[in-house]
Write an enzyme that holds these catalytic residues in place. Structure first.
Site, short mmCIF file in Angstrom:
data_model
loop_
_atom_site.label_atom_id
_atom_site.label_comp_id
_atom_site.label_asym_id
_atom_site.label_seq_id
_atom_site.Cartn_x
_atom_site.Cartn_y
_atom_site.Cartn_z
N THR A 164 0.83 -1.19 0.00
CA THR A 164 0.00 0.00 0.00
C THR A 164 0.87 1.25 0.00
O THR A 164 1.78 1.38 0.82
CB THR A 164 -0.92 0.02 1.23
OG1 THR A 164 -1.77 -1.13 1.18
CG2 THR A 164 -1.77 1.27 1.27
N GLN B 53 -3.07 -6.28 -7.87
CA GLN B 53 -3.63 -7.00 -6.73
C GLN B 53 -5.04 -6.45 -6.46
O GLN B 53 -5.22 -5.25 -6.23
CB GLN B 53 -2.80 -6.85 -5.47
CG GLN B 53 -3.33 -7.78 -4.37
CD GLN B 53 -2.72 -7.54 -3.01
OE1 GLN B 53 -2.87 -6.47 -2.45
NE2 GLN B 53 -2.03 -8.54 -2.48
N GLY C 243 -6.07 -12.54 -0.71
CA GLY C 243 -6.76 -13.43 0.22
C GLY C 243 -6.09 -13.49 1.58
O GLY C 243 -6.32 -14.43 2.34
N TYR D 163 -8.19 -9.12 5.23
CA TYR D 163 -9.17 -8.46 4.39
C TYR D 163 -10.28 -9.45 4.03
O TYR D 163 -10.37 -10.52 4.62
CB TYR D 163 -8.47 -7.83 3.19
CG TYR D 163 -7.47 -6.77 3.63
CD1 TYR D 163 -7.91 -5.59 4.24
CD2 TYR D 163 -6.10 -6.98 3.53
CE1 TYR D 163 -7.01 -4.64 4.70
CE2 TYR D 163 -5.19 -6.03 3.98
CZ TYR D 163 -5.65 -4.86 4.57
OH TYR D 163 -4.76 -3.93 5.04
#
Length: 357
Positions: free
Chosen positions: A25, A98, A173, A177
């Protein structure tokens, strides 16, 4: 012996080396979840990686976790991503997006609505909002009839990703999240076909992967997993059984790869490697843990059978990481204060290694 610098065939892609840039991120997107010219430069600088996996990209407005992150659910977002993928390809690289649905790890101040999750159970800790960290809110539990549309949102974003020029997608996955929440035994308290038994808890992940494979093909589909990881308060019972069943279901779908994080005992991870019939990417360090992965970790996991090795923090500060690893040059340290501050400082300002005369 396999080395980081051997080629590897990943679906229809020939990777020139086995170094993967892990998703991280960076919250540098423009308003509306649009990719920017700076993002094109950032990823193009790192195109010598065998494969780049981008930061998490939300598949829908309600799937957004953090402010400042990019999306793949509007036509404008597709157009904004094309210069990014084009810049990576022009520099000889390969790039997967992603796809990340945050689920309960979000906030009304970020998305303008109540986040959703498998059950009415809040995540642990503070989440990022436009006004700074706030306690994770109580999510709305998805009705059984709603769950399939959230599984399909990954596939819809994947179609847009391919339209934007990406070589494929990785479903997030891991790390607490939405897919991870469904796998969980404490975030998922459902009593319908998506909860309870391990067979039911893996159903959402399998449906999301199956929909994506159907949308863009198995060769363009990967998934990242964090077996036993405790992110955002997620707990998982019966990890070997849970991930063994998930592995079997995924193997039948034939995705391009599984991307594992070092969140479980080596015995569990090695067992998954031995049983997984396809490409396995290993991230040798715990995300945001005290130690970032280095060459010794990579060699060790290649020796244990991993096909590709992903590096996160090392790629932030070393756009030329592949060459540094190849020639045993020092790995520059990263400035953690610039991870999420926005702007180009700590983003485009890390130089390649400067050789002295």
């Amino acid at each position: 012996m396999t080395t980081l610098f051997d080629r590897h065939q990943l679906g229809e892609l020939t990777l020139p080396n086995r170094v993967v840039m892990a998703p991280m991120t960076r919250v540098r997107a423009a308003a509306g979840g649009l990719a920017t010219p700076s993002m094109a430069t950032y990823y193009a600088q790192r195109a010598t990686a065998g494969l780049i996996v981008t930061e998490g990209v939300q598949p829908s407005p309600i799937g957004q976790s953090n402010p400042g992150t990019p999306g793949l659910h509007t036509d404008e977002q597709v157009v904004a991503w094309r210069p990014v993928t084009g810049a990576v390809h022009a520099n000889g690289g390969r790039v997967f997006a992603q796809i990340m649905h945050g689920g309960r790890v979000s906030h009304p101040d970020t998305i303008g609505m109540q986040p959703v999750g498998p059950s009415q159970v809040a995540a642990d800790g503070d989440v990022f909002t436009p006004a700074g960290p706030r306690p994770a809110p109580m999510p709305r539990a998805l009705a059984t009839s709603e769950v399939p549309e959230h599984a399909r949102s990954y596939a819809e974003a994947a179609r847009r990703a391919v339209d934007a020029g990406f070589d494929g997608v990785e479903l997030h996955g891991a790390n607490g999240y939405l897919i991870s929440q469904f796998l969980s035994s404490n975030a998922n308290l459902r009593t319908d076909r998506y909860g309870g038994s391990t067979a039911n808890r893996i159903r959402f992940a399998v449906e999301a992967v199956a929909a994506t494979v159907d949308a863009v093909g198995a060769a363009r589909t990967g998934i990242r997993l964090s077996p036993g990881g405790g992110f955002w308060g997620v707990e998982e019972r019966d990890v070997p059984v849970l991930y063994g069943e998930l592995r079997n279901e995924l193997a039948a779908l034939g995705p391009a790869y599984v991307h594992l994080e070092a969140t479980a005992d080596e015995e569990v991870l090695s067992g998954l490697r031995r049983a997984w019939p396809g490409t396995l990417i290993m991230n040798p360090s715990l995300p945001m843990g005290p130690k970032q992965a280095g060459p010794a970790d990579a060699d060790r996991w290649l020796g244990l059978g991993a096909d590709l090795i992903s590096f996160g923090r090392a790629f932030v500060a070393n756009p030329d990481l592949v060459e540094r690893l190849r020639t045993n040059l020092p790995i520059a340290p990263v400035d953690e204060a610039t991870y999420y501050q926005g702007g180009d400082a700590g983003y485009l300002t890390y130089p390649a290694y400067q050789h002295t005369a």
